[in-house]
Design a protein around this motif. Structure first.
Motif, mmCIF file in Angstrom:
data_model
loop_
_atom_site.group_PDB
_atom_site.id
_atom_site.type_symbol
_atom_site.label_atom_id
_atom_site.label_comp_id
_atom_site.label_asym_id
_atom_site.label_seq_id
_atom_site.Cartn_x
_atom_site.Cartn_y
_atom_site.Cartn_z
ATOM 1 N N VAL A 78 0.794 -1.181 0.008
ATOM 2 C CA VAL A 78 0.007 -0.126 0.050
ATOM 3 C C VAL A 78 0.888 1.289 0.061
ATOM 4 C CG1 VAL A 78 -1.802 -1.069 1.065
ATOM 5 C CG2 VAL A 78 -0.186 -0.016 2.740
ATOM 6 N N LEU A 79 2.244 1.145 0.439
ATOM 7 C CA LEU A 79 2.855 2.277 0.364
ATOM 8 C C LEU A 79 4.142 2.034 -0.332
ATOM 9 C CD1 LEU A 79 3.837 4.606 3.313
ATOM 10 C CD2 LEU A 79 5.795 3.256 2.386
ATOM 11 N N LEU A 80 4.702 2.928 -1.206
ATOM 12 C CA LEU A 80 6.101 2.938 -1.891
ATOM 13 C C LEU A 80 6.752 4.288 -1.850
ATOM 14 C CD1 LEU A 80 7.871 0.983 -3.269
ATOM 15 C CD2 LEU A 80 6.823 1.703 -5.313
ATOM 16 N N ASP A 81 7.787 4.530 -0.880
ATOM 17 C CA ASP A 81 8.325 5.675 -0.889
ATOM 18 C C ASP A 81 9.634 5.567 -1.440
ATOM 19 O OD1 ASP A 81 9.652 8.105 -0.070
ATOM 20 O OD2 ASP A 81 9.227 7.881 2.300
ATOM 21 N N LEU A 82 9.912 6.124 -2.572
ATOM 22 C CA LEU A 82 11.237 6.068 -3.324
ATOM 23 C C LEU A 82 11.702 7.510 -3.454
ATOM 24 C CD1 LEU A 82 10.232 3.636 -6.008
ATOM 25 C CD2 LEU A 82 11.500 3.224 -3.870
ATOM 26 N N SER A 83 11.547 8.547 -2.371
ATOM 27 C CA SER A 83 12.147 9.781 -2.367
ATOM 28 C C SER A 83 13.510 9.810 -2.174
ATOM 29 C CB SER A 83 11.224 10.733 -1.199
ATOM 30 O OG SER A 83 11.481 9.918 -0.090
#
Length: 910
Positions: A78-83
């Protein structure tokens, strides 16, 4: 408020996603795991940020991979943080590049996607097919293709859309109207000058509560079209840096529903005074009007803002007296008050009456008077910044500030003792007290309670530190500024305990000692600034390997031996006025230098032909050493060079042709060498920015090139003591800048890229003041701060012939002595109203002394000796203090007053 909402949401998702890790349960859906691995293949991950994404048996659960979050119940991603990550340690951004692969479509439950701060070819259209997305962050993305994916309009569940600072071009506006759930929209730093339709659509979104429009270049007509119908924002309104006038914003803002809690209007053009109508927005919590040219003061209606906790009014022109201003503010709710860089005046009132205040910024105003004699009550203040004012008197009792973390009062007029006021500030982390008139001694007992201190600035006071050699400080400092404090003649042993330093300044501290080896060995690898200048430290300096782009200043000591190796990323290296010896070729590897000052040492050998490696140099000062050989051709690679001095060496050969590439040069001093050849014609054409050209005491021959007349900015031209022939070019009166100096004096300094430090914040500019040696009034003088007032032409001690040109630029100093000039002294010389020094001695001049010379009221030295002058000495001419004459060549008949002056001068000479 929306920021808090987003943070809580993010942390909640992370918590739910990591709960399974504690239980050791594998939840990852297999096809989503494969999709993530496929997605990874499209990325260029130079920093191994996704090294946990592996297709191996021991890490098959993708819910345990970094930057991935899964639903606790279903195991779906549900979450993908590729910052990208901003690394303070490495001082760079660590992110991804490459392409965004369509395998993301397999993550059908994805609600949170952050790709900010990376570099991709484009934002793909298929992101609009991730139907469950609620939060999409695409800010600060560097794109190869600016094409915008209008399919984002299909994301009907989207609540957050952040496109700030991403290089997209948005023209079609229909897609935005379908985002009915959108609450937060950030379009900052995107050119919306032709996107009025988009804004009009945005303000109609029924759920929108926060709109960020920082520096979007909004045209006034567009701004009005979207402001008028905007009535649904219930929380926050931000329109920064758009140069919108107050007439446009205020007319809409004060007709609003009153539900706004946060208003951000910094960097516009509001001007005028702050309207009373702000006091009607009674739910207001945050108001930011920074940098708007506002005048006057704070209206009394602000007392009604009982929920106001943050007020930012810095960088305006507010001129109210501070006690009156404080009377117009709510005393119970205000937590942050920022009045930095205004024109506020008056004494300091008792700010402890603001019971909730935690941050108070009053730096760079015109406050005067002293502190209150006594503060009435305890304060919750964390930060107090009073720097750069005119506050006088002693420090008061500070024990009421039990929560104080940061205290700054640099550059005021405070006096008395400092030591007794520090002991009660047990939570203090930063203390800035420089540039006042504090006196006395600070001993160990005064700082025993300051165990949290990390920043200490006591510079430029009359303070002494009496600390025993075996003292172990209770603090671990990051920043130490102790310039001009008296630390004792021995090197301070207590520095051995300070292993976290990023800044150390112990300049002009009275140290007369060999620097111990433990000091060099213990320097923190993160040290950015080291200043040990203006003492009597001695010994050899070992090879130094510390620092991250450090600035190193060891000038004016007694260091000796050969130059050590310095960190390869050193920004500035200042070693002048020491006794270093040997060659300088080791510096060719320090390729990041922008200032190199090795003047006044005993360095020798040939200048290395690797100067092209130092192509970031702004300042190069090698004067007064023992360098030999020619100036290498590689000097021409230094195209950023603004100042170069090689005066006082034994350099030979001609000025290299490659120097014409250094077009930014403002000061070029090659005097007192053995250079030869002719003065290049290209010098006046290619080096058009020159303020100072000094080539004296060399072996130049030939004539003065007429191209020098093209140096329109020249202030000092010194070609003295050479073998130059021919006439003085008549075009020298074309120095148009010289003739216009009376309209304003130029700045005799330049700015250059360097590390300067203001408190703990790095800044990127510094200043270097020109120093020039002039043969002035019979002696060689150094001009620094007053260089901007000097306009000098020195062609003395050559073999010039012909007459002095009738028209000469409006100089302050003119020296044509020791040539073979003929003809008469031009009558025009008397019109050089600013002339202070005139030397025409030892030529073959004839005729009389022009009577107009007596009108030169600023003239301090006049030397006409050893010529063939005749006739009467004009009335009043003998009053010039430094007049030299030969009486046998001049007719008598002096006025009685001049005879007395002449007799007085003879008596003075005898």
């Amino acid at each position: 408020m929306m920021d808090l909402y987003r943070r809580v949401l993010y942390l909640l998702v992370i918590f739910l996603c990591n709960k399974n890790h504690v239980l050791g349960i594998t939840r990852c859906v297999e096809h989503e795991r494969i999709a993530l691995l496929q997605f990874k293949t499209g990325l260029i991950d130079d920093y191994a940020l996704l090294n946990s994404w592996k297709n191996s048996s021991n890490v098959r659960d993708c819910c345990q991979w970094r930057r991935v979050g899964c639903n606790n119940a279903t195991g779906r991603v549900v979450l993908l943080d590729l910052s990208a990550i901003i690394s303070e340690e490495l001082e760079q951004t660590l992110g991804f590049s490459g392409k965004i692969d369509s395998s993301l479509l397999s993550l059908s439950s994805l609600t949170y996607l952050d790709l900010s701060g990376n570099s991709f070819t484009r934002i793909p259209d298929f992101i609009g097919s991730l139907k469950n997305l609620q939060h999409l962050k695409l800010s600060n993305i560097e794109l190869t293709s600016p094409k915008f994916p209008y399919q984002l309009g299909n994301l009907s569940n989207l609540q957050t859309l952040d496109l700030a600072s991403t290089s997209v071009v948005i023209k079609n506006t229909d897609w935005l109207a379908h985002l009915s759930s959108l609450k937060y929209l950030n379009l900052s730093y995107i050119d919306l000058s032709e996107s009025g339709g988009l804004l009009y659509t945005a303000i109609k979104l029924p759920s929108l509560v926060e709109l960020q429009l920082i520096n979007c270049m909004l045209p006034n007509n567009t701004a009005k079209s979207f402001l008028d119908p905007m009535t649904n924002l219930s929380k926050s309104f931000a329109v920064h840096s758009n140069n919108l006038p107050s007439s446009m914003i205020y007319s809409w803002l004060f007709n609003f529903s009153g539900s706004l809690t946060d208003i951000y209007l910094s960097d516009n053009a509001l001007l005028d005074t702050i309207p009373e109508a702000f006091g009607t927005i009674t739910n207001l919590k945050t108001l930011d009007l920074t940098n708007n040219g506002l005048e006057g003061g704070i209206p009394s209606s602000f007392r009604n803002l009982n929920h106001l906790h943050s007020l930012h009014l810095s960088a305006n022109n507010l001129a109210q007296d501070l006690p009156s201003l404080f009377n117009n503010l709510p005393v119970r709710s205000l937590q942050v008050l920022d009045l930095y860089a205004n024109q506020l005046s008056g004494p300091l009132p008792d700010f402890t009456t603001f019971t909730a205040l935690t941050e108070l910024y009053l730096k760079l105003n015109q406050l005067n008077g002293s502190f209150p004699e006594k503060f009435k009550q305890s304060s919750n203040l964390w930060i107090l910044d009073l720097a750069d004012n005119h506050i006088t008197g002693p420090l008061p009792d500070l024990s009421v500030f039990v929560s104080l973390r940061e205290l700054y009062f640099e550059r005021n007029l405070l006096h008395g003792t400092l030591s007794e006021r520090l002991g009660s500030l047990s939570k203090l982390e930063s203390l800035g007290a420089s540039s006042n008139f504090f006196q006395g001694t600070i001993s160990e007992q005064h700082v025993t309670n300051l165990s949290r201190l990390v920043y200490l600035d006591l510079s430029y006071n009359s303070l002494a530190l009496d600390l025993s050699p075996d003292w172990s400080p209770p603090f671990q400092l990051d920043v130490i500024w102790l310039s001009s404090c008296k630390l004792g003649s021995s090197f301070p042993e207590w520095l051995k305990t300070q292993t976290n330093l990023s800044v150390l300044d112990i300049s002009d501290a009275g140290i007369n000692d060999t620097v111990p080896s433990w000091f060099w060995e213990s320097l923190n690898p993160s040290l950015r600034y080291l200043n040990m200048s203006s003492s009597q430290m001695h010994g050899m300096v070992p090879n130094l390997v510390f620092g991250k782009q450090p600035l190193i200043d060891m000038r004016s000591n007694d260091f000796s031996g050969s130059l050590p190796l310095f960190p390869l990323d050193t920004i500035a290296l200042i070693l002048s006025n020491n006794m270093f010896t040997g060659p300088i070729s080791s510096l060719c590897n320090v390729t990041t230098l922008n200032r190199l000052d090795l003047s006044n040492n005993k360095l020798s050998g040939m200048l290395p032909n690797c100067l092209n490696n130092l192509d970031s140099l702004y300042i190069l000062n090698l004067e007064n050493n023992k360098f030999t050989g020619t100036i290498p051709a590689s000097i021409g690679a230094l195209q950023l060079l603004h100042m170069m001095s090689m005066r006082g060496n034994s350099l030979t050969g001609e000025i290299p042709l490659s120097l014409r590439n250094c077009k930014e040069l403002q000061l070029l001093d090659l005097g007192e060498n053995q250079l030869s050849g002719t003065i290049p014609e290209w010098m006046g054409e290619s080096l058009s920015s020159l303020l100072v050209l000094a080539l004296p005491s060399n072996r130049f021959h030939g004539t003065i090139p007429t191209s020098l007349c093209k140096l329109k900015k020249i202030q000092i031209l010194d070609l003295s003591v050479n073998n130059i022939l021919g006439n003085i070019p008549k075009c020298l009166d074309n120095f148009s800048e010289m003739t216009m100096r009376e309209k304003g004096t130029p700045d005799a300094s330049i700015e250059y890229n360097a590390i300067g430090l203001e408190r703990t914040r790095l800044v990127s500019r510094s200043r270097y003041v020109f120093k020039v040696l002039l043969q002035w009034k019979g002696r060689q003088s150094e001009y620094q701060k007053t260089l901007g007032l000097v306009l000098s032409l020195d062609l003395s001690s050559n073999s010039l012939t012909g007459e002095i040109p009738d028209q000469i630029a409006a100089l302050v100093a003119l020296n044509l002595s020791r040539n073979s000039l003929t003809g008469r002294i031009p009558e025009h010389a008397g019109h050089l109203k600013r002339l202070d020094f005139l030397d025409l001695s030892r030529n073959n001049l004839v005729g009389g002394i022009p009577s107009s010379l007596s009108q030169l009221t600023n003239l301090g030295v006049l030397d006409l000796s050893f010529n063939d002058l005749s006739g009467r000495i004009p009335k009043g001419i003998l009053r010039f203090v430094g007049l030299h004459y030969r009486t046998d060549a001049l007719v008598t008949g002096l006025e009685q007053e001049d005879k007395k002056m002449l007799q007085k001068k003879k008596l003075m000479k005898s």
